[in-house]
Design an enzyme around this catalytic site. Structure first.
Site, PDB file in Angstrom:
ATOM      1  N   ARG A 101       0.886  -1.195   0.000  1.00 51.69           N
ATOM      2  CA  ARG A 101       0.000   0.000   0.000  1.00 51.69           C
ATOM      3  C   ARG A 101       0.906   1.222   0.000  1.00 51.69           C
ATOM      4  NH1 ARG A 101      -5.428   1.373   3.412  1.00 51.69           N
ATOM      5  NH2 ARG A 101      -6.171  -0.060   1.801  1.00 51.69           N
ATOM      6  N   HIS A 128      -7.269   0.840  -6.614  1.00 50.84           N
ATOM      7  CA  HIS A 128      -7.514   0.002  -5.425  1.00 50.84           C
ATOM      8  C   HIS A 128      -8.171  -1.298  -5.906  1.00 50.84           C
ATOM      9  CE1 HIS A 128      -7.822  -1.184  -1.408  1.00 50.84           C
ATOM     10  NE2 HIS A 128      -8.725  -0.358  -0.931  1.00 50.84           N
ATOM     11  N   GLN A 131     -10.003  -3.978  -3.558  1.00 45.06           N
ATOM     12  CA  GLN A 131     -11.304  -3.529  -3.080  1.00 45.06           C
ATOM     13  C   GLN A 131     -12.397  -3.885  -4.088  1.00 45.06           C
ATOM     14  OE1 GLN A 131     -12.269  -1.785  -0.145  1.00 45.06           O
ATOM     15  NE2 GLN A 131     -14.249  -2.373  -0.979  1.00 45.06           N
ATOM     16  N   ASP A 220     -17.349   6.873  -1.833  1.00 48.87           N
ATOM     17  CA  ASP A 220     -16.108   6.749  -1.064  1.00 48.87           C
ATOM     18  C   ASP A 220     -15.862   8.122  -0.432  1.00 48.87           C
ATOM     19  OD1 ASP A 220     -13.636   5.967  -0.045  1.00 48.87           O
ATOM     20  OD2 ASP A 220     -12.584   6.087  -1.965  1.00 48.87           O
ATOM     21  N   CYS A 260     -16.517   1.585   0.248  1.00 49.80           N
ATOM     22  CA  CYS A 260     -15.357   0.718   0.542  1.00 49.80           C
ATOM     23  C   CYS A 260     -14.936   0.811   2.005  1.00 49.80           C
ATOM     24  CB  CYS A 260     -14.196   1.082  -0.382  1.00 49.80           C
ATOM     25  SG  CYS A 260     -13.706   2.812  -0.237  1.00 49.80           S
ATOM     26  N   ARG A 288     -13.673  -8.820   1.293  1.00 52.23           N
ATOM     27  CA  ARG A 288     -12.247  -8.599   1.061  1.00 52.23           C
ATOM     28  C   ARG A 288     -11.475  -9.881   1.364  1.00 52.23           C
ATOM     29  NH1 ARG A 288     -10.294  -3.374   1.061  1.00 52.23           N
ATOM     30  NH2 ARG A 288      -8.480  -4.464   0.245  1.00 52.23           N
TER      31      ARG A 288
HETATM   32  N1   CP Z   1     -11.368  -0.260   2.113  1.00 60.60           N
HETATM   33  C1   CP Z   1     -10.119  -0.316   2.562  1.00 60.60           C
HETATM   34  O1   CP Z   1      -9.159  -0.533   1.803  1.00 60.60           O
HETATM   35  O2   CP Z   1     -10.021  -0.136   3.894  1.00 60.60           O
HETATM   36  P1   CP Z   1      -8.684   0.041   4.719  1.00 60.60           P
HETATM   37  O3   CP Z   1      -8.096   1.379   4.371  1.00 60.60           O
HETATM   38  O4   CP Z   1      -9.120  -0.051   6.151  1.00 60.60           O
HETATM   39  O5   CP Z   1      -7.736  -1.059   4.343  1.00 60.60           O
HETATM   40  N1  NVA Z   2     -10.023   6.592  -1.559  1.00 56.81           N
HETATM   41  C1  NVA Z   2      -9.681   6.169  -0.230  1.00 56.81           C
HETATM   42  C2  NVA Z   2      -9.887   4.708  -0.077  1.00 56.81           C
HETATM   43  C3  NVA Z   2      -9.643   4.165   1.282  1.00 56.81           C
HETATM   44  C4  NVA Z   2      -9.814   2.687   1.363  1.00 56.81           C
HETATM   45  C5  NVA Z   2      -8.246   6.527   0.085  1.00 56.81           C
HETATM   46  O1  NVA Z   2      -7.391   6.363  -0.780  1.00 56.81           O
HETATM   47  O2  NVA Z   2      -8.002   7.004   1.189  1.00 56.81           O
END
Ligand code: CP
Ligand code: NVA
Length: 301
Positions: A101, A128, A131, A220, A260, A288
């Site tokens: 990440r 992502h 997700q 989101d 999400c 997930r």
């Molecule tokens: N939806 C998602 O990726 O959540 P987190 O940021 O908690 O991993």
């Molecule tokens: N768009 C959001 C998604 C979190 C899971 C972010 O990148 O923070």
């Protein structure tokens, strides 16, 4: 030859269908207790916070018989200036795969170019994909199919939205994105998706028009991780894009609402909608785990 999962387009539509079918079986308990990845070690390198992605991968990896090693970049020599490429080469000697990440999507590509193990995108500023695997699984649970459905993504044209666009072109569902001017999804992804899609993928301004007769409404956060500068001004621009009962009244009676998570309740979604009977947000969170286990089975050899 190793296979990465950096974007949805790293899988074909047939592979995606098989993966979603396998995820359904895993959720139903098929092959539970079998440990196809026994003796393996998988890494999790997270430069941003996470609840769902990190924990569902850790649990899934354990359930598949492997060990999950969560690494904080600041505790690796990476945090003291060791290069990403040297880190990738070194970790490839210990691990069977890695979930990353990060901020810039190019970090994932650079890591992949220097590693001999599958690299899985656990979220970048641009995509992502893990997700959206869980989201597609959730949509199929609720609607029985993907092809031909009308999905509305209402809010910021962010990483989740970009991956949803890729999914729509891959799996043949219609996608209407509604966002304020200046917050559109990535232009290159949109162009590639619309040129190859067998479905309608359009960007418009009016959230009601996007929600009109939608089978699924997705939202989101308005401010993604790492983009907190000017968030107050940004939230002002998004006020009309809240998912609330008024907006839901424009869509189908049996509309499914997705998010999400994490949600900013009272901003992009109201408590009533999030906790209401249209909401599938915690099924999404659960899925997930199942979708990522199916992904790991597919990628980790
Ligand atoms: N939806 C998602 O990726 O959540 P987190 O940021 O908690 O991993
Ligand atoms: N768009 C959001 C998604 C979190 C899971 C972010 O990148 O923070």
């Amino acid at each position: 030859m190793k296979r990465d999962f950096l974007t949805l387009w790293d899988l074909s539509s047939d592979e995606t269908e098989s993966l979603l079918a396998r995820a359904k079986d895993l959720k139903a308990g098929k092959d539970s207790g079998k440990c196809p990845l026994i003796g393996r070690s998988l890494g999790l390198l997270f430069e941003k916070p996470s609840t769902r992605t990190r924990i569902s991968f850790e649990v899934g990896i354990y359930q598949l018989g492997a060990m999950a090693l969560t690494m904080n970049p600041s505790e690796l020599q990476l945090g003291r200036g060791e290069t990403l490429s040297d880190t990738a080469k070194t970790l490839s000697r210990y691990l069977s795969g890695i979930v990353i990440r990060t901020f810039a999507h190019s970090t994932l590509e650079q890591f992949s170019a220097n590693s001999s193990i599958p690299v899985i995108n656990g979220l970048s500023d641009l995509h992502h994909p893990c997700q959206i695997l869980a989201d597609m699984m959730t949509i199929i649970e609720r609607k029985g199919r993907l092809r031909g459905l009308k999905v509305a993504f209402i809010g910021d044209g962010n990483n989740v939205c970009n991956s949803m666009i890729e999914a729509a072109s891959l799996m043949g569902f219609n996608l209407r994105v509604a966002c304020p001017e200046g917050f559109e999804p990535d232009a290159a992804i949109l162009e590639k998706a619309t040129s190859s899609a067998r479905s309608e993928i359009i960007v418009l301004r009016d959230p009601k028009e996007a929600a009109g007769l939608a089978d699924v409404i997705y939202t989101d956060v308005w401010v993604s991780m790492g983009q907190e500068a000017h968030s107050r001004e940004k939230k002002e621009r998004f006020r009309e894009y809240q998912i609330n009962d008024r907006l839901l009244s424009c869509s189908k009676k049996d509309v499914t609402v997705l998010h999400c998570l994490p949600a900013h309740r009272g901003e992009e979604i109201t408590d009533e909608v999030m906790d209401g009977h249209h909401s599938a947000v915690f099924d999404q969170a659960e899925n997930r785990l199942h979708a990522q286990k199916a992904l790991l089975e597919m990628l980790i050899k």
